[in-house]
Design an enzyme around this catalytic site. Structure first.
Site, PDB file in Angstrom:
ATOM      1  N   CYS B  84       0.814  -1.225   0.000  1.00  0.00           N
ATOM      2  CA  CYS B  84       0.000   0.000   0.000  1.00  0.00           C
ATOM      3  C   CYS B  84       0.842   1.267   0.000  1.00  0.00           C
ATOM      4  O   CYS B  84       0.307   2.364  -0.167  1.00  0.00           O
ATOM      5  CB  CYS B  84      -0.949  -0.020   1.183  1.00  0.00           C
ATOM      6  SG  CYS B  84      -1.944  -1.519   1.215  1.00  0.00           S
ATOM      7  N   CYS B 210     -13.399  -0.442   8.051  1.00  0.00           N
ATOM      8  CA  CYS B 210     -12.479  -0.826   6.975  1.00  0.00           C
ATOM      9  C   CYS B 210     -12.644   0.082   5.771  1.00  0.00           C
ATOM     10  O   CYS B 210     -13.763   0.459   5.414  1.00  0.00           O
ATOM     11  CB  CYS B 210     -12.752  -2.262   6.527  1.00  0.00           C
ATOM     12  SG  CYS B 210     -12.747  -3.484   7.862  1.00  0.00           S
ATOM     13  N   LYS B 331     -10.448   5.620   4.294  1.00  0.00           N
ATOM     14  CA  LYS B 331     -11.736   5.134   4.772  1.00  0.00           C
ATOM     15  C   LYS B 331     -12.899   5.629   3.911  1.00  0.00           C
ATOM     16  O   LYS B 331     -13.791   4.868   3.571  1.00  0.00           O
ATOM     17  CB  LYS B 331     -11.912   5.578   6.240  1.00  0.00           C
ATOM     18  CG  LYS B 331     -13.236   5.183   6.858  1.00  0.00           C
ATOM     19  CD  LYS B 331     -13.306   3.692   7.085  1.00  0.00           C
ATOM     20  CE  LYS B 331     -14.722   3.215   7.311  1.00  0.00           C
ATOM     21  NZ  LYS B 331     -15.515   3.113   6.084  1.00  0.00           N
ATOM     22  N   HIS B 335      -9.315   3.480  -1.460  1.00  0.00           N
ATOM     23  CA  HIS B 335      -7.942   2.980  -1.370  1.00  0.00           C
ATOM     24  C   HIS B 335      -7.590   2.093  -2.564  1.00  0.00           C
ATOM     25  O   HIS B 335      -7.494   0.874  -2.433  1.00  0.00           O
ATOM     26  CB  HIS B 335      -7.785   2.226  -0.039  1.00  0.00           C
ATOM     27  CG  HIS B 335      -6.411   1.720   0.234  1.00  0.00           C
ATOM     28  ND1 HIS B 335      -5.270   2.301  -0.269  1.00  0.00           N
ATOM     29  CD2 HIS B 335      -5.981   0.661   0.991  1.00  0.00           C
ATOM     30  CE1 HIS B 335      -4.207   1.625   0.168  1.00  0.00           C
ATOM     31  NE2 HIS B 335      -4.608   0.624   0.917  1.00  0.00           N
TER      32      HIS B 335
END
Lengths: 117, 388
Positions: B84, B210, B331, B335
């Protein structure tokens, strides 16, 4: 070469949980390394890890990856100076005592199992 | 000290995209060209991030492909993969290259598709994300990425008393911020009750703790300090720290400390001659609510153990004393793995220019971005400031 993944896996299949201990600084790890991450020493002796320990942290996976059937509990277990990541049985919490109880190979690769004492 | 300047910045919406990786990247890259007022003839190299295209779309050797799409065939192109933290590492290397005089002006960015547009469902994507955990000592246990951060967060809760309600406040805050970001994946507010009532993914994380699976791209133009004044609206990069922690998780002495973030932040602040207290806001890597709490402590916004209470008290809200993730963060903004790091740089650049409309942090002079990869073993922290 000190402990390899193949050695670690074979031992686990035979019911032994191996780690490595640095001859220079005494650091212990629950997985093989070629070099000690604490002191840079290369003399990492294979050591049998204790079979009883304490839950350092844990979670229950409700949404598994392909190849696994959930839910199941995973965590890291403190075994004296080393920790290992393992499958957990018995709905344990941080601080609970657990004992080594063999291995699973749900995905085709082996992982240690600990259960509530 | 100025190490380099960002002179163009853009991103796609984060959400669901049908276009190919190259087309998606081009949308962000052309926006960055236009923002900087440059064409491909003025770009000397491409620093490109994509984490998982090989696994998700059988698409590798992407740097020449995306370069060709945006008129950059011929210049040196390199692709980064650090889970990431992929495009933050591309950014770090780009800053170093222009600072060292290897290139004058470069394009930096990333792209990823993670939604079912790839043809992959939740189980398969969960397996692919888990490839960033240890192949031999973690993956065989069935550990997932929500699981990795659950392990860190539960120990943080044990040590510091952080609660699920405090974690939920992070989600509530970031969703509220996301409503003011037209590029955000999620545009609606939520409540603590909704978060705590959502299904559990890996305790303590509910679904609403998540970040989503997103598609998207982001890109910035980076140039040298010497050349920055020839552009209309440069924003300076004064520090980029990068550190790596030991893996697997079991070998980390204090996993919830996220030591790589502490080391990277210390480097970035030192390079910039500044400190956390001078930052007007932070963009941090809130892949899960617990990750934001740990990041907020690691970058020095709050004392250890205060990250959870601070979120609940509103200190990290837009009108708090230490705003975090005005963009909505991972969030709410979304992402798309390889695009996330440079999307944070886009937010910093636009905030420091005063161009972010109703989510503007008034008078922001300096800000910090924190982008982590894997179990936080890779972390890049960047400090940017208004050009003096």
């Amino acid at each position: 070469m000190s402990l390899t993944h193949d050695d670690w896996t074979t031992a686990l299949e035979n019911g032994d949980l191996l780690g490595v201990r640095c001859s220079d600084c005494g650091a212990t790890y629950g997985t093989p390394f070629a070099v000690c991450n604490d002191c840079g020493g290369r003399d990492l002796e294979t050591t049998e890890l204790p079979e009883e320990g304490e839950i350092y942290t844990e979670t229950t996976v409700q949404v598994p990856p392909t190849g696994f059937e959930g839910p199941y509990q995973v965590g890291t277990v403190q075994l004296d100076g080393a920790r290992v990541t393992a499958r957990l049985e018995g709905d344990v919490e941080i601080g609970d005592r657990v004992v080594f109880d063999g291995a699973i190979d749900e995905s085709g690769d082996i992982a240690p199992v600990f259960r509530a004492e | 000290m100025t190490r380099a300047s960002v002179v163009g910045a853009d991103m796609t919406t984060f959400g669901v995209h049908e276009s190919t990786l190259s087309e998606l990247f081009a949308e962000a890259a052309l926006g960055a060209y236009d923002d900087a007022g440059v064409g491909p003839d003025e770009i000397d190299a491409l620093y490109f991030g994509n984490a998982m295209g090989g696994q998700t779309e059988n698409d590798t050797h992407l740097a020449p492909a995306v370069a060709s799409q945006v008129g950059l065939a011929g210049v040196p192109c390199q692709r980064y993969e650090d889970a990431c933290a992929t495009s933050a590492n591309a950014f770090k290397n780009a800053v170093e290259a222009v600072e060292a005089g290897i290139h004058d002006t470069v394009l930096v960015g990333g792209v990823e598709r993670c939604t079912p547009e790839t043809g992959l469902g939740t189980g398969e994507m969960t397996r692919i994300f888990a490839s960033a955990s240890d192949r031999h000592y973690e993956q065989p246990t069935g550990l997932t990425f929500p699981g990795v951060f659950a392990l860190l967060t539960k120990r943080h809760m044990h040590e510091h008393g952080t609660t699920e309600e405090q974690l939920a406040h992070v989600a509530v805050k970031n969703h509220a911020n996301g409503t003011r970001n037209p590029n955000a994946h999620f545009g609606k507010e939520t409540t603590v009750e909704e978060v705590l009532d959502s299904p559990i993914v890996a305790d303590p994380f509910h679904l609403m703790d998540c970040c989503p699976f997103s598609d998207g791209a982001s890109a910035v133009i980076v140039t040298s300090d010497d050349r920055a004044d020839s552009f209309d609206d440069p924003v300076d990069v004064s520090g980029v720290g990068h550190a790596t922690d030991v893996v697997p998780l079991s070998a980390k002495p204090v996993p919830h400390a996220t030591q790589a973030a502490r080391d990277a932040a210390a480097q970035a602040y030192e390079q910039a001659g500044t400190s956390a207290d001078e930052m007007a806001f932070a963009e941090v890597h809130d892949c899960f609510t617990g990750a934001e709490v740990m990041a907020s402590e690691a970058i020095g916004f709050f004392e250890d153990g205060e990250g959870g209470p601070a979120a609940a008290e509103g200190r990290s809200s837009m009108d708090g004393d230490r705003p975090i993730n005005p963009s909505g963060g991972l969030k709410a903004k979304g992402h798309p793995i390889g695009a996330t790091g440079t999307a944070q740089i886009v937010e910093l650049a636009e905030q420091l220019r005063g161009d972010t409309g109703e989510r503007q942090i008034d008078g922001a002079e300096k800000a910090v971005a924190h982008n982590l990869g894997g179990d936080a073993a890779t972390t890049v922290v960047s400090v940017m400031e208004v050009r003096g």
